[in-house]
Design an enzyme around this catalytic site. Structure first.
Site, PDB file in Angstrom:
ATOM      1  N   LEU A 503       0.800  -1.264  -0.026  1.00  0.00           N
ATOM      2  CA  LEU A 503      -0.118   0.174   0.070  1.00  0.00           C
ATOM      3  C   LEU A 503       0.864   1.372  -0.036  1.00  0.00           C
ATOM      4  O   LEU A 503       0.600   2.270  -0.534  1.00  0.00           O
ATOM      5  CB  LEU A 503      -0.836   0.043   1.154  1.00  0.00           C
ATOM      6  CG  LEU A 503      -1.945  -1.109   1.074  1.00  0.00           C
ATOM      7  CD1 LEU A 503      -2.513  -0.877   2.578  1.00  0.00           C
ATOM      8  CD2 LEU A 503      -2.936  -0.678   0.058  1.00  0.00           C
ATOM      9  N   ASP A 622       6.540  12.716  12.016  1.00  0.00           N
ATOM     10  CA  ASP A 622       6.556  12.234  10.442  1.00  0.00           C
ATOM     11  C   ASP A 622       5.191  12.626   9.866  1.00  0.00           C
ATOM     12  O   ASP A 622       4.653  11.730   9.217  1.00  0.00           O
ATOM     13  CB  ASP A 622       7.004  11.024  10.123  1.00  0.00           C
ATOM     14  CG  ASP A 622       7.346  10.947   8.523  1.00  0.00           C
ATOM     15  OD1 ASP A 622       7.421  11.978   8.003  1.00  0.00           O
ATOM     16  OD2 ASP A 622       7.392   9.710   7.995  1.00  0.00           O
TER      17      ASP A 622
END
Ligand SMILES: *[C@@H]1O[C@H](CO)[C@@H](O)[C@H](O)[C@H]1NC(C)=O
Ligand SMILES: *[C@@H]1O[C@H](CO)[C@@H](O)[C@H](O)[C@H]1NC(C)=O
Ligand SMILES: *[C@@H]1O[C@H](CO)[C@@H](O)[C@H](O)[C@H]1NC(C)=O
Ligand SMILES: *[C@@H]1O[C@H](CO)[C@@H](O)[C@H](O)[C@H]1NC(C)=O
Ligand SMILES: *[C@@H]1O[C@H](CO)[C@@H](O)[C@H](O)[C@H]1NC(C)=O
Ligand SMILES: *[C@@H]1O[C@H](CO)[C@@H](O)[C@H](O)[C@H]1NC(C)=O
Ligand SMILES: *[C@@H]1O[C@H](CO)[C@@H](O)[C@H](O)[C@H]1NC(C)=O
Ligand SMILES: *[C@@H]1O[C@H](CO)[C@@H](O)[C@H](O)[C@H]1NC(C)=O
Ligand SMILES: *[C@@H]1O[C@H](CO)[C@@H](O)[C@H](O)[C@H]1NC(C)=O
Ligand SMILES: *[C@@H]1O[C@H](CO)[C@@H](O)[C@H](O)[C@H]1NC(C)=O
Ligand SMILES: *[C@@H]1O[C@H](CO)[C@@H](O)[C@H](O)[C@H]1NC(C)=O
Length: 814
Positions: A503, A622
Site C-alpha cells: 500500500l 513524520d
C-alpha cells in the site's frame, strides 16, 4: 507567722474543688472544675497563653492545654473579679459576677431544679430533674469538632452547627474562618473566610468527603450522615472510642485533625486541609479540573476533545478564571443528548443541585436528560446499593481530579449528541478513553423511598477506585490484551508479502494490504529489521500505542512477533492517503472546501490527542499528507503515530541523532539540529494545512516567477493581501473565504521560524473554530527552497539513507 502566710497563699487552691454537677445550689467558682464521670474532660476557667482575660471552657483532663470549647468567647472576664457558674431557675446556665452576665445558655424550655454535667464526650449538658436535656454545648461548637458533634442544621430547633476559628492563639473570640454545611443543594461542608468560600469538603457520603481523600493514620471512623426533613447533619465517631481525636479550625483557616498519641504523649496531626493549590476553591473555574500530576499546569479542561478554554490566551498564561466551555453547545433536542462519564473527580459544587437518595442511577439519568438545564448527574453515595441521585443545574465548577485510589467519584456530564457518536465505537475495543452513556428509555421504577441514615466504616476501600483520574476511565476490560497474530496468518493474509499488496512505504518499513480468513481487511506494517528491542519491550510499546484511541487516529488491531519479524496490524481504510486526493486535480474535486476544512480540523484534533490527551504524549515526527488516511466518510485518520517514539532506536526524548521525517515537512530545528518537540509537529501540520488548501506540494513547488517553496509563496501572497489566490482552483466555488483565510493564517502561524512562536495544537483548534482575530504570523522558516537546501546539507552528514519519500539523516550530537 510563716505558716499563716503559706496558708493565705494556698487559700484559693485549697478552696478549689472538683465538682460533678452544677445546679442552683452548687456553684462553680474560679478554681473549681466540673469533671466528667470517667475523668476525660474538665470544665473550668482558663487564661489562653499570656492573656489576662479569663474564659469558661472545656479541656481534656489530662491535657489541660487543649481547650475544645469556650462558653464566653466573645465576652472575656477581665480583671480579678470573682465569677461563678450556676443554674438559675427556670433552667438557665449563667456565668456572672452578680453585676455582669458574661454568658448564659440559650434555653428553650423553662425547667425547675435543672443540673449541668460534662459527659465523657466533652459535652456540657443541662438537664431537667427528669434527666431530659434542656441545653448542650455540642449545639454551640466553637473551633473544635469532637467525635459525636454535628455539623449541619436542625430543622426542628433552627440551630445551625458550624465551627468558627479563634481570632488567634491567645484570643478565643470569633475569628474570620468558619467550617460548616452548605445545605442549599445537596449538603457539603465549606470553609469560608467571612463570606468567601476558600475550600469545599465535597458532597457528603457515608464513606468520606470526596474532597478529602486520605487520612494519614490508621484510625477507622464511622461517618454518620443524617438527611431527612428534621435534620441535615454530618458527624463522625471513632471505632475505638478510647482514642482521643479532634478536628480544629485554626486561626489561620486550616482544618487540622489531631490524634493523641498516648505513647508519645503528644498530638499527632492526621490531616490538614486545605492541602494544596488544587484545594483552593474554584481555582480552575467551570468544566475544568485541577490536578497535581499535570506536568506544567494544574488546570485542564475536563477533556480537550469536548471542552476548550473560554479564553485560550489567558489559559496559556495560567489565568484560569475563564474556565472551559463545551466545543459543541448543547441544544437539548428531545433527548438526543447523552452523558460522558468522568471518574475519580471531586464532585463539583453542589449549591445548585437537587437530590433524591432513593432514586436509581438510571432514573437519575433520565430525569437529568428530560430537563434542559440539568448539566450532570451522579450518585453522591455509592454505598447505597446503586441508589442516590444528584443533579446539577448550573455549570460545573470546583472540580478536582484524583489519581487512582486516592478518592473521587464518577460524574456523568451532559454532552451534545455529536460529541457522543464519534467515540462510541471506541467502547467496543478495550482501552477506550471515556465511557459514553447513551440515553436510555425512560423507565418508571417504583421504589419506596427508604432513606435516612446510614453508617459506614471508612476502612472499606471501594473497588471502584480504578482507572486513572480524568484521563482514563476504562470500561469493563481492565486487563487490556492486544491480539497477537502468528506470522503464518499474516503471510497468508498478504499473499506472502506480495509486492502487489504494498500500500505504501513508511518510515520504518513497507505497508501491505491483507485479508484475514474471516474476510476482515487489514493493513500490515512490516518493520525493517533494525530495531534492537527485546520482545517484551516491543510488546509493551505496542500495547501502549494500541491504547491510543481517537476518531482521528488509525486503529492498531494487533501485532506479530516471531523471530526477528515485527509486524503491526492496523485497521484497513479503503481510501488511500490524503495525498492521492489533494494532489490530483480530478479526484481532488471530491474534496470540496467544507470537507477539506473538516479534514484540517480532524487532523488537528488527532494531533492534539497525541500531544496532550494521551498518556504517552506522542510526537509524531513524520506528519505529512500521505500519512493521513481517509475512511469511507472522508474522515481523516493519522497513521504511523507512535512509531518514531517506539521504534526509532536509542534516542533521548528531546534530541535525536537520527532524524526521521520528510523534507518539506520538517521544522528547521528538527531537520538541522535533531531537536523535536510538539512544536516540530505543529510545523508539519502548518505545511499540511497549506497543502490541503492549495492542492500543491510544499516540496517540489514550482512557481514561474520566484524560487519560493509553497510556504514562501503563501507568505508573500499573505503579505500582499492576496491569500485567496493560494486556493486550489477546484475549490473556488465551494469555498468559504473566511475559513480559507483563517486556515492559511493558521498554517503560516504554524510554520514560523521560531518554535516558541508557533501555537500549540489546542490553540490551533481554537483558532480554526473561532471568530476572533488571529495574531499576524512572523516570517516562516524555509520559504526559499535554495536556502533550505544549503542549510540542509551543510550541517549534516547526509545521506543516511532514504526510503521513498522518507529521509533518515544522521545529525551530529550536540
Ligand atoms: C453573688 O450573690 C450571691 C448571693 O447574693 C453571693 O452568695 C455571691 O457570693 C455573690 N457572688 C459574687 C461573685 O459576688
Ligand atoms: C441565644 O438565642 C438568641 C435568639 O434566639 C440569639 O440571638 C443568641 O445569639 C443566642 N445566644 C447564644 C449564646 O447562642
Ligand atoms: C426542686 O428542689 C426543691 C428542693 O430540693 C424541691 O423542694 C422541689 O420539689 C424541686 N422541684 C422539682 C420540680 O423537682
Ligand atoms: C499504622 O499501622 C502500621 C502497622 O499496623 C504502623 O506501622 C504505622 O506506624 C501506623 N501508622 C500510624 C500513623 O499510626
Ligand atoms: C431524622 O433522622 C434522625 C437521626 O437518625 C432521627 O432521630 C429523626 O427521627 C429523623 N426524622 C425523621 C423525620 O425521619
Ligand atoms: C422543615 O420542616 C418542615 C415541617 O416539618 C418541612 O415542611 C420543611 O420542608 C422542612 N425543611 C427542610 C429543609 O427539610
Ligand atoms: C494552622 O494549620 C496549618 C496547617 O496545619 C499550619 O500550617 C498553621 O501553622 C496553623 N496555624 C496556627 C495559627 O496554628
Ligand atoms: C512506646 O511504644 C514502644 C513500642 O510500641 C514501647 O516499646 C514503649 O515502651 C512505649 N513507651 C511508652 C512510654 O509507653
Ligand atoms: C420529541 O419527543 C416527543 C415526546 O417524547 C416525541 O413525540 C417526538 O417525536 C420527539 N421528536 C423528535 C424530533 O424526536
Ligand atoms: C424519590 O425517588 C423515589 C424513587 O424514584 C420516588 O418514589 C420519590 O417520590 C422521590 N421523592 C421525591 C421527593 O422526588
Ligand atoms: C428543570 O429543573 C429546574 C431546577 O430544578 C426547574 O426549575 C425547572 O422547572 C425544570 N424544568 C423542567 C422542564 O422540568
Amino acid at each position: 507567722m510563716e505558716a499563716t502566710l503559706l496558708f493565705l497563699l494556698l487559700l484559693p487552691f485549697l478552696h478549689a474543688v472538683e465538682l460533678d454537677t452544677v445546679s442552683n445550689t452548687q456553684f462553680l467558682t474560679d478554681g473549681d472544675t466540673l469533671v466528667s464521670p470517667a475523668r476525660v474532660f474538665e470544665l473550668g476557667f482558663f487564661r489562653p497563653g499570656s492573656s489576662d482575660n479569663r474564659y469558661l471552657g472545656i479541656w481534656y483532663k489530662k491535657i489541660p492545654d487543649t481547650v475544645v470549647w469556650v462558653a464566653n468567647r466573645n465576652h472575656p472576664i477581665t480583671g480579678a473579679s470573682q465569677v461563678m457558674l450556676k443554674v438559675d431557675n427556670p433552667g438557665i446556665l449563667v456565668l456572672s459576677n452578680n453585676i455582669t452576665t458574661f454568658w448564659s445558655s440559650n434555653t428553650t424550655k423553662p425547667s425547675l431544679n435543672a443540673t449541668a454535667k460534662v459527659d465523657d464526650t466533652g459535652n456540657l449538658i443541662l438537664m431537667d430533674h427528669t434527666d431530659k436535656f434542656i441545653w448542650r454545648s455540642f449545639d454551640y461548637p466553637t473551633d473544635t469538632l469532637l467525635p459525636g458533634m454535628k455539623l449541619g442544621r436542625s430543622n426542628m430547633t433552627g440551630i445551625e452547627w458550624h465551627l468558627t476559628s479563634w481570632n488567634n492563639n491567645q484570643d478565643p473570640s470569633s475569628g474570620e474562618y468558619t467550617w460548616g454545611a452548605d445545605t442549599l443543594g445537596y449538603p457539603e461542608n465549606k470553609l469560608k473566610q467571612g463570606p468567601r468560600v476558600i475550600f469545599r469538603g465535597g458532597p457528603w457520603s457515608n464513606q468520606r468527603f470526596s474532597g478529602v481523600s486520605t487520612f494519614d493514620s490508621n484510625l477507622t471512623f464511622t461517618y454518620v450522615v443524617v438527611l431527612n426533613v428534621s435534620e441535615v447533619s454530618f458527624s463522625y465517631v471513632l471505632d475505638d472510642s478510647s482514642i482521643l481525636s479532634r478536628t480544629t479550625l485554626n486561626s489561620s483557616g486550616h482544618l487540622e485533625n489531631w490524634v493523641w498519641v498516648e505513647n508519645g504523649t503528644k498530638w499527632q496531626l492526621a490531616l490538614s486541609l486545605p492541602r494544596d493549590i488544587c484545594d483552593s476553591y474554584n481555582i480552575c473555574s467551570g468544566y475544568a479540573s485541577c490536578s497535581l500530576d499535570m506536568i506544567q499546569q494544574s488546570c485542564a479542561c475536563l477533556d480537550d476533545q469536548r471542552f476548550m478554554p473560554r479564553n485560550q490566551k489567558s489559559w496559556e498564561r495560567a489565568d484560569w478564571s475563564g474556565g472551559c466551555v463545551r466545543r459543541t453547545q448543547l441544544v437539548c433536542e428531545n433527548g438526543s443528548e447523552g452523558f460522558v462519564k468522568y471518574s475519580n473527580v471531586k464532585l463539583p459544587d453542589t449549591e445548585n443541585t437537587w437530590y433524591n437518595m432513593s432514586m436509581s442511577l438510571k432514573d437519575c439519568e433520565s430525569k437529568c436528560l428530560r430537563n434542559c438545564s440539568c448539566m450532570a448527574y451522579a450518585n453522591p453515595d455509592t454505598s447505597l446499593e446503586g441508589r442516590g441521585c444528584l443533579l446539577w443545574f448550573n455549570d460545573l465548577f470546583d472540580i478536582r481530579g484524583y489519581s487512582v485510589g486516592n478518592g473521587g467519584q464518577d460524574i456523568f456530564v451532559r454532552m451534545a449528541s455529536s460529541e457522543l457518536v464519534g467515540e462510541s465505537n471506541l467502547q467496543k475495543k478495550g482501552g477506550a478513553k471515556i465511557k459514553i452513556i447513551i440515553p436510555v428509555t425512560i423507565l418508571g421504577v417504583l421504589l419506596i423511598g427508604v432513606f435516612s441514615t446510614w453508617l459506614y466504616a471508612r476502612r472499606k476501600r471501594s473497588h471502584r477506585d480504578r482507572g486513572k483520574s480524568l484521563q482514563v476511565s476504562k470500561n469493563n476490560q481492565d486487563d487490556f490484551e492486544l491480539p497477537l497474530f502468528s506470522f503464518s496468518t499474516i503471510a497468508t493474509a498478504t499473499a506472502s508479502f506480495s509486492d502487489k499488496n504494498i500500500l505504501g512505504e513508511g518510515g520504518f518499513g513497507p505497508v501491505y494490504k491483507g485479508v484475514l480468513e474471516e474476510e476482515m481487511e487489514i493493513a500490515v506494517k512490516r518493520l525493517s529489521k533494525t530495531s534492537s528491542q527485546g520482545v517484551d519491550e516491543f510488546k509493551n510499546e505496542v500495547i501502549c500505542i494500541s491504547k491510543l484511541q481517537h476518531r482521528n487516529l488509525v486503529k492498531l488491531l494487533g501485532c506479530c512477533i516471531e523471530g526477528d519479524e515485527r509486524l503491526l496490524v492496523y485497521e484497513y481504510l479503503p481510501n488511500k492517503g490524503l495525498d492521492s486526493f489533494i494532489f490530483d486535480k480530478t479526484i481532488g474535486m471530491i474534496l470540496d472546501w467544507t470537507k477539506r476544512f473538516e479534514i484540517i480540523k480532524g487532523i488537528a484534533k488527532g494531533l492534539l490527542y497525541l500531544h496532550h490527551d494521551s498518556r504517552l504524549r506522542i510526537i509524531h515526527r513524520d506528519l505529512k499528507v500521505s500519512n493521513i488516511l481517509l475512511d469511507e466518510d472522508m474522515n481523516p485518520k493519522i497513521s504511523d503515530f507512535g512509531i518514531a517514539r517506539s521504534f526509532g532506536g536509542n534516542e533521548t526524548e528531546a534530541n535525536t541523532h537520527r532524524v526521521v521525517g520528510t523534507y518539506g515537512y520538517m521544522a528547521p530545528e528538527y531537520a538541522l539540529d535533531g531537536i523535536f518537540s510538539t512544536k516540530s509537529d505543529v510545523f508539519s501540520f502548518g505545511v499540511l494545512v497549506l497543502e490541503i488548501v492549495s492542492g500543491m506540494k510544499n516540496r517540489g513547488f514550482i512557481h514561474p516567477e520566484h524560487d519560493h517553496n509553497l510556504i514562501g509563496h503563501a507568505w508573500s501572497l499573505y503579505n500582499e493581501g492576496r491569500s485567496m489566490e493560494l486556493i486550489d482552483g477546484s475549490l473556488a466555488e465551494s469555498c468559504n473565504p473566511t475559513e480559507v483565510l483563517r486556515s492559511i493564517q493558521v498554517g503560516l502561524l504554524c510554520v514560523q521560524q521560531n518554535a516558541g512562536d508557533r501555537p500549540n495544537m489546542s490553540s490551533v483548534i481554537m483558532m480554526l473554530g473561532g471568530e476572533s482575530a488571529l495574531p499576524p504570523p512572523k516570517q516562516p522558516a524555509f520559504f526559499m527552497e535554495k536556502e533550505f537546501l544549503v542549510a540542509d546539507f551543510s550541517s549534516s552528514t547526509y545521506p543516511g539513507g532514504s526510503v521513498g519519500d522518507v529521509t533518515v539523516t544522521e545529525v551530529d550530537a550536540r
